[in-house]
Design a protein around this motif. Structure first.
Motif, PDB file in Angstrom:
ATOM      1  N   LEU A 221      -4.537  -1.700   4.659  1.00 45.35           N
ATOM      2  CA  LEU A 221      -5.619  -1.339   5.572  1.00 45.35           C
ATOM      3  C   LEU A 221      -6.121   0.098   5.380  1.00 45.35           C
ATOM      4  CD1 LEU A 221      -4.625  -3.074   8.926  1.00 45.35           C
ATOM      5  CD2 LEU A 221      -6.406  -3.733   7.307  1.00 45.35           C
ATOM      6  N   PRO A 222      -5.240   1.085   5.136  1.00 43.72           N
ATOM      7  CA  PRO A 222      -5.764   2.444   4.905  1.00 43.72           C
ATOM      8  C   PRO A 222      -6.718   2.502   3.717  1.00 43.72           C
ATOM      9  CG  PRO A 222      -3.433   2.548   5.414  1.00 43.72           C
ATOM     10  CD  PRO A 222      -3.756   1.093   5.231  1.00 43.72           C
TER      11      PRO A 222
ATOM     12  N   GLN B   7     -10.098   1.022   4.782  1.00 43.77           N
ATOM     13  CA  GLN B   7     -10.798   1.966   5.637  1.00 43.77           C
ATOM     14  C   GLN B   7     -11.329   3.165   4.845  1.00 43.77           C
ATOM     15  OE1 GLN B   7      -8.513   3.854   8.927  1.00 43.77           O
ATOM     16  NE2 GLN B   7      -9.989   2.805  10.256  1.00 43.77           N
TER      17      GLN B   7
ATOM     18  N   ASP C 278      -8.424  -8.053  10.836  1.00 45.14           N
ATOM     19  CA  ASP C 278      -7.800  -6.722  10.844  1.00 45.14           C
ATOM     20  C   ASP C 278      -8.521  -5.799   9.872  1.00 45.14           C
ATOM     21  OD1 ASP C 278      -5.620  -7.054  12.752  1.00 45.14           O
ATOM     22  OD2 ASP C 278      -4.743  -8.408  11.278  1.00 45.14           O
TER      23      ASP C 278
ATOM     24  N   GLU D   4     -12.022  -4.954  11.372  1.00 41.57           N
ATOM     25  CA  GLU D   4     -11.935  -3.975  12.449  1.00 41.57           C
ATOM     26  C   GLU D   4     -11.550  -2.587  11.937  1.00 41.57           C
ATOM     27  OE1 GLU D   4     -10.821  -7.352  15.806  1.00 41.57           O
ATOM     28  OE2 GLU D   4      -9.256  -6.034  15.006  1.00 41.57           O
ATOM     29  N   ALA D   5     -10.751  -2.537  10.868  1.00 39.46           N
ATOM     30  CA  ALA D   5     -10.422  -1.238  10.264  1.00 39.46           C
ATOM     31  C   ALA D   5     -11.674  -0.606   9.663  1.00 39.46           C
ATOM     32  CB  ALA D   5      -9.351  -1.411   9.199  1.00 39.46           C
TER      33      ALA D   5
ATOM     34  N   GLN E 120     -14.165   0.966  12.129  1.00 39.64           N
ATOM     35  CA  GLN E 120     -13.820   2.257  12.712  1.00 39.64           C
ATOM     36  C   GLN E 120     -14.402   3.429  11.917  1.00 39.64           C
ATOM     37  OE1 GLN E 120      -9.564   2.489  13.356  1.00 39.64           O
ATOM     38  NE2 GLN E 120      -9.511   0.418  14.180  1.00 39.64           N
ATOM     39  N   THR E 121     -15.032   3.137  10.780  1.00 35.97           N
ATOM     40  CA  THR E 121     -15.637   4.180   9.949  1.00 35.97           C
ATOM     41  C   THR E 121     -17.099   4.361  10.343  1.00 35.97           C
ATOM     42  OG1 THR E 121     -16.420   2.708   8.194  1.00 35.97           O
ATOM     43  CG2 THR E 121     -14.116   3.417   8.097  1.00 35.97           C
TER      44      THR E 121
END
Length: 426
Positions: free
Chosen positions: A171-172, A175, A209, A212-213, A216-217
């Protein structure tokens, strides 16, 4: 070195090419166009159809014409699936498959014209996701690869052999690249993968997931690549409907609108289940539009079975169809089935289904007349710009003061041969 790339196939392959090119540029090499003189030519191949294989062979010939002494490297799905056949092609010096893309420099430096070398590696059960940045290759829309591999083994498909086990990006990383796309001026990202709906399964995560990650950007819009309809559940739909940045456009892979053909294909849903998924998405997101892929002339497909497919695509009301005839692939279960159809029959059915798809697209565009749409402008000429709405409708608008990559609100005015025409709103 001066290195030229040629890419065949899907957006995932295009992403992989960009990641390889970016890595080589970081290492000090110069990336040039494929028709330019180069020290090395890299063909990132596809193997979905026999036509894909043929185009790869054609590109090899073109490379040698540009510079007979250059190193020609074939990587990607064709090389991974059938390395011996690819290495034997006249003009190929070195092959690499669908792994170790970040080490392409070592492959090219080890290669010598006329001395064939094989760098294709067998997949491991715990094959890691290969990180790399390749998103920034379109002015308005950036495709970000977040998943690789497939474990479905549909009877017609050779991709599991070429792409290996399913694996997902952390996920990182998702993102970070979404934020990088936004920082470079992209308004929209498309999350892509070989079997996108399997994202995160190894870590107890799901595709939402990742969505949604990314949400957030600073990215403005998020679109999804091709989805397996049987893996769209209530939880996915609920979360998707609540994510404002997610575009209400779903590309659900159909392949056939006939249950008996779907069973022969090894697909894991029925037409009723597919329709239920569409109905559930429409109930939660009334503005949602649906596109799909359909294969014609699969092994044993009768005229009645094809007619059922035609009726089903009309029943769903897709906004766009991608239609292609079945292509035999060595090593697949379908290759061994009795009842292969003549190419003429497959092509003729494809033509008929394409016509239905055009009708459906026109109906969809007509339904948008008078509506307000947000468009990301992508390209233009003489003041006219073209772009896609959140539902993936292709719209043309006169916007001489707007730059490609900017957002605009428009009102759809009329249907055209290639889309629909809209006017700018204040």
């Amino acid at each position: 070195m001066r290195v030229a790339f040629y890419t065949l196939g899907c957006k995932v392959n295009q992403y992989d090419t960009q990641a390889m090119a970016a890595r080589l540029a970081e290492q000090g090499h110069t990336i040039v166009g494929f028709d330019a003189w180069a020290d090395a030519y890299v063909i990132n191949s596809c193997t979905v159809t026999a036509e894909s294989d043929r185009k790869a062979r054609q590109a090899i010939g073109r490379a040698k014409k540009h510079n007979p002494s250059a190193v020609v490297c074939v990587c990607g799905c064709y090389a991974q699936r059938d390395p011996q056949a690819v290495l034997a092609i006249d003009g190929v010096d070195v092959i690499a498959g669908t792994t170790a893309r970040q080490d392409l420099q070592s492959v090219l430096l080890a290669a010598e014209p006329g001395k064939k070398k094989n760098f294709v590696h067998a997949f491991q059960a715990d094959e890691p996701f290969e990180e790399g940045c390749g998103a920034l290759f379109e002015r308005a829309r950036a495709h970000i690869k977040i998943q690789d591999g497939c474990d479905r083994h549909c009877t017609y498909c050779a991709i599991p052999q070429a792409r290996g086990p399913i694996r997902s990006r952390a996920l990182p990383g998702v993102q970070a690249e979404a934020q990088l796309a936004a920082a470079h001026g992209h308004q929209e990202i498309v999350l892509t993968g070989i079997r996108l709906t399997s994202f995160g399964r190894e870590a107890g995560l799901s595709l939402m997931d990742a969505v949604e990650a990314a949400a957030q950007t600073d990215i403005h819009r998020i679109r999804l690549g091709s989805l397996d309809p049987d893996e769209i559940d209530e939880a996915f739909i609920d979360r998707a409907a609540r994510c404002e940045k997610l575009c209400p456009h779903f590309h659900l892979s159909l392949q056939s609108g006939c249950d008996t053909v779907l069973r022969r294909m090894g697909r894991r849903y029925t037409t009723d289940a597919f329709a239920h998924t569409v109905d559930a998405l429409r109930a939660a997101m009334p503005e949602a539009a649906f596109t799909t892929d359909v294969m014609t002339g699969f092994v044993g497909e009768t005229e009645e079975e094809f007619a059922q497919t035609c009726a089903f695509v009309r029943r769903i009301g897709f906004s766009k169809l991608h239609v292609f005839p079945y292509s035999q692939r060595q090593g697949t279960a379908a290759m061994r089935m009795p009842g292969h159809l003549p190419n003429g029959v497959k092509q003729e059915r494809a033509r008929r289904l394409i016509e239905i798809g055009q009708e459906l697209e026109q109906t969809f565009l007509t339904s948008l007349i008078g509506t307000r749409q947000e468009v990301i402008l992508e390209q233009g000429k003489d003041g006219w710009m073209e772009g896609h709405a959140r539902n993936y409708a292709r719209l043309q608008v006169y916007a001489p003061d707007h730059l490609p990559g900017t957002c605009a609100w428009v009102r759809v005015e009329k249907r055209t041969r290639t889309g629909a025409q809209a006017v700018l709103l204040p």
